[in-house]
Write an enzyme that holds these catalytic residues in place. Structure first.
Site, PDB file in Angstrom:
ATOM      1  N   ILE A  61      55.271  49.931  29.629  1.00 28.58           N
ATOM      2  CA  ILE A  61      55.627  48.572  30.055  1.00 28.58           C
ATOM      3  C   ILE A  61      55.229  47.605  28.930  1.00 28.58           C
ATOM      4  O   ILE A  61      54.067  47.565  28.526  1.00 28.58           O
ATOM      5  CB  ILE A  61      54.891  48.195  31.355  1.00 28.58           C
ATOM      6  CG1 ILE A  61      55.153  49.223  32.447  1.00 28.58           C
ATOM      7  CG2 ILE A  61      55.309  46.783  31.795  1.00 28.58           C
ATOM      8  CD1 ILE A  61      56.602  49.366  32.847  1.00 28.58           C
ATOM      9  N   ASP A 154      42.902  36.309  38.433  1.00 29.71           N
ATOM     10  CA  ASP A 154      42.837  36.469  39.896  1.00 29.71           C
ATOM     11  C   ASP A 154      43.854  35.574  40.576  1.00 29.71           C
ATOM     12  O   ASP A 154      43.537  34.435  40.947  1.00 29.71           O
ATOM     13  CB  ASP A 154      41.432  36.155  40.411  1.00 29.71           C
ATOM     14  CG  ASP A 154      41.316  36.381  41.906  1.00 29.71           C
ATOM     15  OD1 ASP A 154      40.394  35.800  42.506  1.00 29.71           O
ATOM     16  OD2 ASP A 154      42.150  37.121  42.464  1.00 29.71           O
ATOM     17  N   GLU A 188      45.793  35.379  50.170  1.00 27.17           N
ATOM     18  CA  GLU A 188      44.764  36.421  50.113  1.00 27.17           C
ATOM     19  C   GLU A 188      43.396  35.775  50.051  1.00 27.17           C
ATOM     20  O   GLU A 188      42.432  36.227  50.634  1.00 27.17           O
ATOM     21  CB  GLU A 188      44.974  37.326  48.886  1.00 27.17           C
ATOM     22  CG  GLU A 188      44.041  38.518  48.801  1.00 27.17           C
ATOM     23  CD  GLU A 188      42.707  38.221  48.124  1.00 27.17           C
ATOM     24  OE1 GLU A 188      42.597  37.157  47.475  1.00 27.17           O
ATOM     25  OE2 GLU A 188      41.778  39.028  48.261  1.00 27.17           O
ATOM     26  N   GLU A 189      43.309  34.677  49.312  1.00 29.95           N
ATOM     27  CA  GLU A 189      42.011  34.023  49.118  1.00 29.95           C
ATOM     28  C   GLU A 189      41.464  33.415  50.405  1.00 29.95           C
ATOM     29  O   GLU A 189      40.297  33.047  50.458  1.00 29.95           O
ATOM     30  CB  GLU A 189      42.123  32.943  48.022  1.00 29.95           C
ATOM     31  CG  GLU A 189      42.590  33.473  46.686  1.00 29.95           C
ATOM     32  CD  GLU A 189      41.534  34.335  45.974  1.00 29.95           C
ATOM     33  OE1 GLU A 189      40.499  34.636  46.583  1.00 29.95           O
ATOM     34  OE2 GLU A 189      41.766  34.713  44.813  1.00 29.95           O
ATOM     35  N   ASP A 217      44.624  43.812  42.085  1.00 27.44           N
ATOM     36  CA  ASP A 217      43.979  42.513  42.248  1.00 27.44           C
ATOM     37  C   ASP A 217      42.923  42.409  41.165  1.00 27.44           C
ATOM     38  O   ASP A 217      41.902  43.084  41.208  1.00 27.44           O
ATOM     39  CB  ASP A 217      43.354  42.384  43.648  1.00 27.44           C
ATOM     40  CG  ASP A 217      42.789  40.991  43.910  1.00 27.44           C
ATOM     41  OD1 ASP A 217      42.332  40.741  45.046  1.00 27.44           O
ATOM     42  OD2 ASP A 217      42.785  40.158  42.977  1.00 27.44           O
ATOM     43  N   HIS A 304      37.277  32.700  40.173  1.00 26.98           N
ATOM     44  CA  HIS A 304      37.394  31.577  41.112  1.00 26.98           C
ATOM     45  C   HIS A 304      36.991  30.254  40.480  1.00 26.98           C
ATOM     46  O   HIS A 304      36.517  29.341  41.176  1.00 26.98           O
ATOM     47  CB  HIS A 304      36.598  31.847  42.394  1.00 26.98           C
ATOM     48  CG  HIS A 304      37.246  32.842  43.290  1.00 26.98           C
ATOM     49  ND1 HIS A 304      36.793  33.166  44.544  1.00 26.98           N
ATOM     50  CD2 HIS A 304      38.350  33.609  43.107  1.00 26.98           C
ATOM     51  CE1 HIS A 304      37.577  34.074  45.103  1.00 26.98           C
ATOM     52  NE2 HIS A 304      38.522  34.369  44.240  1.00 26.98           N
ATOM     53  N   ASP A 319      47.409  45.685  29.721  1.00 25.19           N
ATOM     54  CA  ASP A 319      48.399  46.665  29.268  1.00 25.19           C
ATOM     55  C   ASP A 319      48.157  48.015  29.943  1.00 25.19           C
ATOM     56  O   ASP A 319      49.063  48.619  30.512  1.00 25.19           O
ATOM     57  CB  ASP A 319      48.282  46.800  27.752  1.00 25.19           C
ATOM     58  CG  ASP A 319      49.436  47.601  27.165  1.00 25.19           C
ATOM     59  OD1 ASP A 319      49.272  48.168  26.065  1.00 25.19           O
ATOM     60  OD2 ASP A 319      50.506  47.680  27.809  1.00 25.19           O
ATOM     61  N   ASP A 323      50.592  49.850  32.767  1.00 24.38           N
ATOM     62  CA  ASP A 323      51.152  51.172  32.474  1.00 24.38           C
ATOM     63  C   ASP A 323      50.691  52.206  33.507  1.00 24.38           C
ATOM     64  O   ASP A 323      51.458  53.095  33.887  1.00 24.38           O
ATOM     65  CB  ASP A 323      50.754  51.627  31.064  1.00 24.38           C
ATOM     66  CG  ASP A 323      51.495  50.862  29.981  1.00 24.38           C
ATOM     67  OD1 ASP A 323      50.979  50.786  28.842  1.00 24.38           O
ATOM     68  OD2 ASP A 323      52.576  50.308  30.273  1.00 24.38           O
TER      69      ASP A 323
HETATM   70  N1  DTR Z   1      38.405  39.486  46.748  1.00 18.67           N
HETATM   71  C1  DTR Z   1      39.205  39.473  45.531  1.00 18.67           C
HETATM   72  C2  DTR Z   1      38.401  39.850  44.320  1.00 18.67           C
HETATM   73  C3  DTR Z   1      37.675  41.112  44.509  1.00 18.67           C
HETATM   74  C4  DTR Z   1      36.339  41.235  44.640  1.00 18.67           C
HETATM   75  N2  DTR Z   1      36.011  42.580  44.741  1.00 18.67           N
HETATM   76  C5  DTR Z   1      37.157  43.282  44.687  1.00 18.67           C
HETATM   77  C6  DTR Z   1      37.376  44.655  44.753  1.00 18.67           C
HETATM   78  C7  DTR Z   1      38.693  45.110  44.692  1.00 18.67           C
HETATM   79  C8  DTR Z   1      39.744  44.216  44.560  1.00 18.67           C
HETATM   80  C9  DTR Z   1      39.522  42.807  44.501  1.00 18.67           C
HETATM   81  C10 DTR Z   1      38.224  42.389  44.551  1.00 18.67           C
HETATM   82  C11 DTR Z   1      39.748  38.096  45.282  1.00 18.67           C
HETATM   83  O1  DTR Z   1      38.953  37.187  45.071  1.00 18.67           O
HETATM   84  O2  DTR Z   1      40.984  37.969  45.244  1.00 18.67           O
HETATM   85 ZN    ZN Z   2      40.045  35.696  44.352  1.00 15.94          ZN
HETATM   86 ZN    ZN Z   3      42.215  38.425  43.925  1.00 16.36          ZN
END
Ligand code: DTR
Ligand code: ZN
Ligand code: ZN
Ligand code: CA
Length: 455
Positions: A61, A154, A188-189, A217, A304, A319, A323
Site C-alpha cells: 500500500i 487518533d 468512538e471517543e 485505532d 487527545h 506504512d 500493509d
Molecule cells: N481508546 C482509544 C485509544 C486506546 C487506548 N488503548 C487502546 C488499545 C487498543 C486500541 C485503542 C486504544 C481512543 O482514545 O480512541
Molecule cells: Zn481517542
Molecule cells: Zn482512537
C-alpha cells in the site's frame, strides 16, 4: 481439595510420569479453510494453487496515498474549528471525504445515522460487491477525533489505513471468497457509540455472518510500539506472522480490552483482531531496544491533545500497519469458506492439574452461519491413567456448559478417547468454544492431547 475416596486404596494406584511441559490454553493454526485449525489440514497446494495463492498476495500500500488522506483530515479539521469531533462540522466533512473516495472506487456505501449527546452521529459502511455474504470480513476504524484537536494519529491514522486498503481492493478488482465490508465509526471517543449502534442494529443472523472484525485505532504513534490484539488466536496469528515476515517483533495489546471499536463485536461473539501503536503509556527500555524510539516517553505524547496533527505521525509505523491490514484482508478474505461437515481441531497439549483446578482448551469457530447443530460432534482425546478422576464439559461461546463426562472413581481405566454428541442448536456456531477438564482426585494425572468439533 477433597480427594476422591472410592475405589482401591491410593497406594495401589499407578503413578504417572510427569507430564511433559505443555502449552496451556488456545493454540490454533490458521489454515486456508477457516480462522481455526481443521483436522486433516489441506495438503500442500498444487503448483497451480500455489501460484494462485501467490497471485492473491496483497499489494504494497503506497505510504504517500495514506499520508494524503491524513493531509485531507488535517485540512478538514483546520477548516472546521480545529477538530473532527462527533457532532461537529469537521466530523461530517470527514465522512463526506471518505465516502466520496469509496463511491468513486465502486463501493456500495451506506451512511448510518444515530444520536449521541444530543448530536447526530454517522457511521460510514462500504461494501465491496461480491463474495459470499454469509461470510463477511470487516475492517474498521473510528473517524472521529476528540474536540481538542485534529485527531490525526487518533484516529486519522486508522481511518486512512482502512480507506487506502479498501481503495487497493478496488484497484486490484479483488474477487475475494468472503464479502468485504469496511467501516468508519462515529463517536468512538464518547464510548464506542457508533460501533455499538451498528452491532446492536444487526440481526442475530447478520451478526453470525461476520467471520471477523479487524480494528485499527492509533496505528502511527510517533514513538511507536507494535501491538497486536490477542482476542482471537487465528486473527492474531495473521498479523504476527506478517510482522515476523518483516523481522519486527510484536507484543500483545493488553491495555485495550474494551477500549476501542472491536469491543462491541467481541461482546457479540464475533472474532476480533487489530493493531495498535500505543497511546499515553510509556515505552519501556526493553521496548525501545526492540523497536527503537525513546524509552521513558509515551508512545503518543499528543494523545487527545491539540498537537495530534500531521506532525504527530511515525511514517514507518503507518506504512507497516497499513500493509499488515492489507495482508490480513487479502489472506482472510480469499480463504475458502469451510464446507459443511468441517472439523475444527485443537491439538495443543494442556496439562491437567492433579486433583486441582479445571483447565480449558479453546477452538475459535468461524466460517459457519447460524447456530450449531443439534448433533454437534465433540471428539475428545485425553491421556490419563485413571479416567474416573475426570470431569469433562463443553463450554459454548456464550459460556453455557454441556456435561460430557462426570467423575466416576471406580473407573480406573486409562484415557478418555470418545466422541460425544451434543444438542447445541441454541448456540451460535461462530465463536470460541472451550473444552473444560478437571481432575477431581489426587494421584494419577494426565493432559488434554487434542479435541475437535465437527459441524
Ligand atoms: N481508546 C482509544 C485509544 C486506546 C487506548 N488503548 C487502546 C488499545 C487498543 C486500541 C485503542 C486504544 C481512543 O482514545 O480512541
Ligand atoms: Zn481517542
Ligand atoms: Zn482512537
Ligand atoms: Ca488424579
Amino acid at each position: 481439595m477433597t480427594s476422591y475416596q472410592a475405589g482401591p486404596p491410593r497406594s495401589f494406584r499407578r503413578r504417572t510420569a510427569t507430564v511433559a511441559a505443555v502449552a496451556v490454553g488456545a493454540l490454533l493454526a490458521v489454515t486456508p479453510a477457516s480462522y481455526g485449525s481443521t483436522a486433516g489440514a489441506p495438503a500442500a497446494p498444487a503448483p497451480a494453487a500455489a501460484a494462485q495463492a501467490a497471485a492473491l498476495a496483497a499489494p504494497d500500500i503506497p505510504l504517500a496515498n495514506v499520508k494524503a488522506h491524513l493531509t485531507q483530515f488535517q485540512s478538514i479539521a483546520t477548516a472546521n474549528g480545529g477538530n473532527r469531533a462527533h457532532g461537529r462540522a469537521g466530523y461530517k466533512a470527514s465522512v463526506d471525504y471518505v465516502k466520496a473516495k469509496l463511491d468513486a472506487a465502486g463501493f456500495t456505501t451506506t451512511v448510518q445515522q444515530f444520536t449521541s449527546s444530543g448530536a447526530t452521529g454517522y457511521n460510514l459502511i462500504a461494501d465491496w460487491p461480491g463474495g459470499d455474504t454469509s461470510q463477511v470480513l470487516m475492517a474498521g476504524a473510528h473517524l472521529d477525533s476528540v474536540s481538542s484537536g485534529a485527531g490525526i494519529n487518533d484516529n486519522g491514522s486508522g481511518s486512512a489505513g482502512v480507506l487506502e486498503t479498501a481503495l487497493a481492493v478496488s484497484r486490484a478488482q479483488l474477487q475475494p471468497t468472503k464479502h468485504l465490508r469496511f467501516a468508519w465509526w462515529g463517536a468512538e471517543e464518547l464510548g464506542m457509540v457508533g460501533s455499538k449502534y451498528y452491532v446492536n442494529s444487526l440481526t442475530s443472523t447478520d451478526r453470525s455472518r461476520i467471520a471477523g472484525y479487524l480494528n485499527l485505532d492509533m496505528i502511527a504513534s510517533p514513538n511507536p510500539g507494535y501491538f497486536v490484539y490477542d482476542d482471537n488466536a487465528a486473527l492474531e496469528k495473521v498479523f504476527k506472522d506478517w510482522y515476523a515476515g518483516i523481522g519486527v517483533p510484536t507484543e500483545i495489546e493488553t491495555e485495550g480490552d474494551g477500549r476501542s471499536d472491536h469491543a462491541p463485536f467481541k461482546s457479540a461473539g464475533i472474532p476480533v483482531g487489530g493493531l495498535f501503536t500505543g497511546a499515553s503509556s510509556v515505552k519501556t527500555s526493553a521496548q525501545a531496544t526492540k523497536w527503537g524510539g525513546t524509552a521513558g516517553q509515551a508512545f503518543d505524547r499528543c494523545y487527545h491533545s491539540s498537537c495530534d496533527s500531521t506532525t504527530n505521525i511515525n511514517d514507518t509505523a503507518l506504512d507497516r500497519n497499513t500493509d499488515a491490514l492489507a495482508h490480513a484482508v487479502w489472506t482472510l478474505g480469499t480463504q475458502a469458506t469451510p464446507p459443511p461437515g468441517t472439523t475444527f481441531e485443537n491439538t495443543a497439549d494442556v496439562a491437567i492439574p492433579d486433583g486441582g483446578a479445571a483447565v480449558t482448551s479453546t477452538i475459535a469457530v468461524t466460517g459457519r452461519t447460524g447456530n450449531a447443530p443439534s448433533t454437534l460432534q465433540v471428539g475428545v482425546d485425553i491421556k490419563h491413567t485413571w479416567r474416573g478422576d475426570l470431569v469433562v464439559d463443553l463450554l459454548a461461546p456464550d459460556g453455557t456448559a454441556y456435561r460430557l463426562k462426570s467423575s466416576s472413581g471406580s473407573d480406573s481405566a486409562d484415557n478418555v478417547i470418545a466422541t460425544y454428541t451434543v444438542n447445541a442448536s441454541t448456540e451460535t456456531a461462530n465463536g470460541s468454544w472451550r473444552l473444560r477438564v478437571q481432575d477431581v482426585a489426587a494421584q494419577d494425572t494426565g493432559y488434554i492431547d487434542s479435541w475437535k468439533l465437527t459441524f
